[in-house]
Design an enzyme around this catalytic site. Structure first.
Site, short mmCIF file in Angstrom:
data_model
loop_
_atom_site.label_atom_id
_atom_site.label_comp_id
_atom_site.label_asym_id
_atom_site.label_seq_id
_atom_site.Cartn_x
_atom_site.Cartn_y
_atom_site.Cartn_z
N VAL A 16 0.79 -1.15 -0.04
CA VAL A 16 -0.03 0.08 0.03
C VAL A 16 0.77 1.38 0.04
O VAL A 16 0.79 2.19 -0.78
CB VAL A 16 -0.85 0.10 1.42
CG1 VAL A 16 -1.73 1.26 1.26
CG2 VAL A 16 -1.77 -1.27 1.05
N ASP A 34 10.13 3.43 6.84
CA ASP A 34 9.96 1.95 7.10
C ASP A 34 10.85 1.56 8.33
O ASP A 34 12.11 2.11 8.23
CB ASP A 34 9.94 0.94 5.86
CG ASP A 34 9.41 -0.44 6.13
OD1 ASP A 34 8.28 -0.25 5.82
OD2 ASP A 34 9.68 -0.86 7.05
N THR A 93 -2.68 -4.48 9.45
CA THR A 93 -3.74 -4.73 10.50
C THR A 93 -4.11 -6.13 10.38
O THR A 93 -4.93 -6.31 9.74
CB THR A 93 -4.79 -3.58 10.40
OG1 THR A 93 -5.36 -3.49 9.29
CG2 THR A 93 -4.28 -2.13 10.88
N THR A 128 -6.51 -0.75 7.37
CA THR A 128 -7.84 -1.24 7.37
C THR A 128 -8.15 -1.15 8.99
O THR A 128 -7.26 -2.03 9.86
CB THR A 128 -8.28 -2.64 6.76
OG1 THR A 128 -7.97 -2.48 5.49
CG2 THR A 128 -9.68 -3.13 6.92
N CYS A 268 -6.88 -8.97 3.08
CA CYS A 268 -8.12 -8.01 3.18
C CYS A 268 -9.27 -8.90 3.30
O CYS A 268 -10.00 -8.93 4.52
CB CYS A 268 -8.13 -7.23 1.78
SG CYS A 268 -7.03 -5.80 1.67
N ARG A 339 0.90 -13.32 2.50
CA ARG A 339 0.20 -13.06 3.93
C ARG A 339 -1.00 -13.97 3.97
O ARG A 339 -2.03 -13.65 3.04
CB ARG A 339 -0.16 -11.43 4.17
CG ARG A 339 1.36 -10.65 4.38
CD ARG A 339 1.11 -9.40 4.20
NE ARG A 339 0.60 -8.84 2.99
CZ ARG A 339 0.23 -7.48 2.68
NH1 ARG A 339 -0.05 -6.85 3.90
NH2 ARG A 339 -0.11 -7.29 1.45
#
Length: 429
Positions: A16, A34, A93, A128, A268, A339
Site C-alpha cells: 500500500v 519504514d 492490520t 484497514t 483483506c 500473507r
C-alpha cells in the site's frame, strides 16, 4: 491550508505505502519511512520485492528529490520525520491466533508519530480498521505522546487503501478514493491532497467513521458472496456435479454475479470481516451472516485436502508416505504476497495424513515462506507425484507439462482454481 506546502511522510512501505509514496513523490516532498532497514536500502537502489512498484515511476520520483519542493526519499530513522507535516499510515492490520484484530503495528506507528507531531500536523490512516478505531484507539496514543490536543493542535483523516496486489490495470491512481477528515476544513484538505494524484477521482465521506466502515464492508461483502459459492461447492460435490458448470449456466441470467469457489486468504478479504465482527460484538451484536461466511471460507482448505485423499483412495493409493505437490503458496495469482495464505491449510491437513508434501511457487520468496510457515519450497520440480493440487493460478503453471510430473496414470490432478485444461484434471473445486 495550502496543500502545496505539505511535506508528506508515508509510514510503512509495503503493497500500500510504496505506490502511494511514488505518486505523491511526483508532486510533493515525500519521505518514505519504514522501520525495516533492509527495505529502505532495497528501495534506495530502485528495487522492490513486492513487484507492486512502477520502477520507472520510482526512479522518476526519486530523481526529483534534488528539487527542494518535490521528490521522494527514504529513511528508517525516526528523527527524519520531524520535518514532515502530513503523516500517512499504511502499516498492516492483521488478526491474531484468536481471529481478533491485532492493532500492534498501528498503535506503535501512532506512538512514533506522536513523538514528532507538531501543531497543525495531519495524520491520515489508510490501514484497514473497524469503524471508530482512528478516534477511539489511535488518537489517544497521538495525544499522549505529543502532549497536543486532537482537533485543536493536530488533526486526522482516514482514506482506506484499495490496492489490489498483482493487478497492473486497476492501480492506485485508477481506483476512486474515499477520503475523510476530522473537521470539515481538514476533510477538504485531505480530499484535495488525494485528488491531486488520483485520476479516477475521490469520494468525500461525511466522517472518519463512515470512511472506516466503507472499507470494512467492501471486503466483507466479497467474503460473504464467495462463502455462498463455496458452500454450493460443498453441496454440489455431494451431488457429483461441477460447481463451475452450474455457475456458467446460472451466469447466463443478466443479474447473476459469477463469483467462483476457492480459498479466501490475503490481507483483506480473509481478515477485514473479523474487524467488523469485533466491533459489532463489542456493541452487543453477534453478526450471523458475516461470521457464518467466515466459517465456510476458513474450512475450504480442509475440504480440499480431504477430497484429495478420497480421490487417491478411489484409485487404490496408499495414503501414508504418498507424494503430493502443491502448486502455489501465495494468496493470489501472479504476485509474491504470502500473507494469510489459505494454501497452508491444505499443506497441514495433508501432513496429518502422513503424506509427503512438496510446495512449488515461482513467485514466492523462499525465505519468507520458511519464516512464516516453516516450509522449504522446492526450487524446481524434479520429482514425480501421486497427487498434484493446483492451488494458485500463476500463469507459469499453464506452461507446465503436468502429466510429465505424475508418478503414474493413476496420479490425481486436483485443480481448485479451474485454471488448467479440463481434460487434464481429475477434479475441480
Amino acid at each position: 491550508m495550502n496543500i502545496k506546502d505539505k511535506k508528506i511522510a508515508i509510514i510503512g512501505l509495503g503493497y500500500v505505502g510504496l505506490p502511494l509514496a511514488i505518486e505523491f513523490g511526483k508532486k510533493y516532498k515525500v519521505l518514505g519511512f519504514d522501520i525495516n532497514k533492509d527495505r529502505i536500502e532495497e528501495l534506495t537502489f530502485g528495487r522492490d520485492r513486492t513487484n507492486e512498484a512502477d520502477l520507472a515511476g520510482l526512479s522518476h520520483a526519486m530523481s526529483l528529490s534534488n528539487n527542494g519542493n518535490v521528490g521522494l526519499s527514504f529513511s528508517h530513522k525516526v528523527d527524519d520525520l520531524t520535518s514532515c507535516n502530513v503523516y500517512i499510515v499504511t502499516v498492516p492490520t492483521p488478526i491474531d491466533q484468536f481471529k481478533a484484530p491485532d492493532l500492534t503495528p498501528l498503535l506503535k506507528a501512532s506512538e512514533m508519530i506522536g513523538k514528532v507531531l507538531k501543531t497543525g500536523d495531519i495524520v491520515i490512516y489508510e490501514s484497514t480498521v473497524y469503524p471508530g478505531c482512528t478516534e477511539e484507539d489511535c488518537v489517544p496514543v497521538l495525544e499522549k505522546n505529543s502532549k497536543l490536543t486532537y482537533n485543536l493542535d493536530f488533526f486526522c483523516g482516514y482514506s482506506p487503501e484499495r490496492i489490489n496486489p498483482g493487478d497492473k490495470i486497476n492501480t492506485l491512481t485508477k481506483i476512486k478514493k474515499v477520503t475523510s477528515g476530522s473537521t470539515s476544513e481538514i476533510a477538504e484538505v485531505v480530499d484535495a491532497l488525494y485528488s491531486s494524484i488520483i485520476e479516477a477521482g475521490t469520494h468525500k465521506a461525511p466522517s472518519l467513521k463512515v470512511a472506516e466502515a466503507s472499507k470494512a464492508i467492501e471486503n466483507a461483502q466479497r467474503d460473504v458472496n464467495i462463502s455462498f459459492v463455496n458452500e454450493l461447492a460443498l453441496i454440489f460435490d455431494k451431488m457429483g456435479i461441477d460447481t463451475n458448470d452450474v455457475i456458467e449456466a446460472a451466469g447466463t441470467k443478466w443479474n447473476f454475479l459469477k463469483y467462483k469457489p476457492g480459498l479466501v486468504g490475503g490481507h483483506c478479504i480473509g481478515v477485514d470481516p473479523y474487524y467488523l465482527a469485533h466491533k459489532a460484538e463489542s456493541l452487543g451484536y453477534y453478526p450471523q451472516v458475516i461470521l457464518s461466511g467466515r466459517r465456510v471460507n476458513d474450512n475450504m482448505g480442509m475440504f480440499v485436502a480431504n477430497k484429495l485423499v478420497k480421490l487417491l483412495i478411489s484409485k487404490n493409493h496408499v495414503i501414508s508416505n504418498s507424494k503430493s505437490l502443491i502448486l502455489g503458496i501465495t494468496f493470489k495469482e501472479d504476485c509474491p504476497d504470502i500473507r494469510n495464505s489459505k494454501v497452508i491449510d491444505i499443506f497441514r491437513e495433508l501432513q496429518q495424513f502422513n503424506m509427503n508434501v512438496d510446495v512449488y511457487d515461482p513467485h514466492a520468496d523462499k525465505h519468507e515462506v520458511k519464516e512464516e510457515y516453516g516450509i522449504d519450497l522446492v526450487e524446481s520440480i524434479s520429482d514425480k507425484y501421486d497427487a498434484i493440487i493446483l492451488a494458485v493460478s500463476h500463469k507459469e503453471f499453464l506452461e507446465l507439462d503436468i502429466k510429465a510430473i505424475c508418478a503414474s496414470s493413476n496420479s490425481i490432478i486436483y485443480d481448485i482454481k479451474s485454471f488448467l485444461e479440463r481434460s487434464l484434471v481429475d477434479a475441480r473445486l
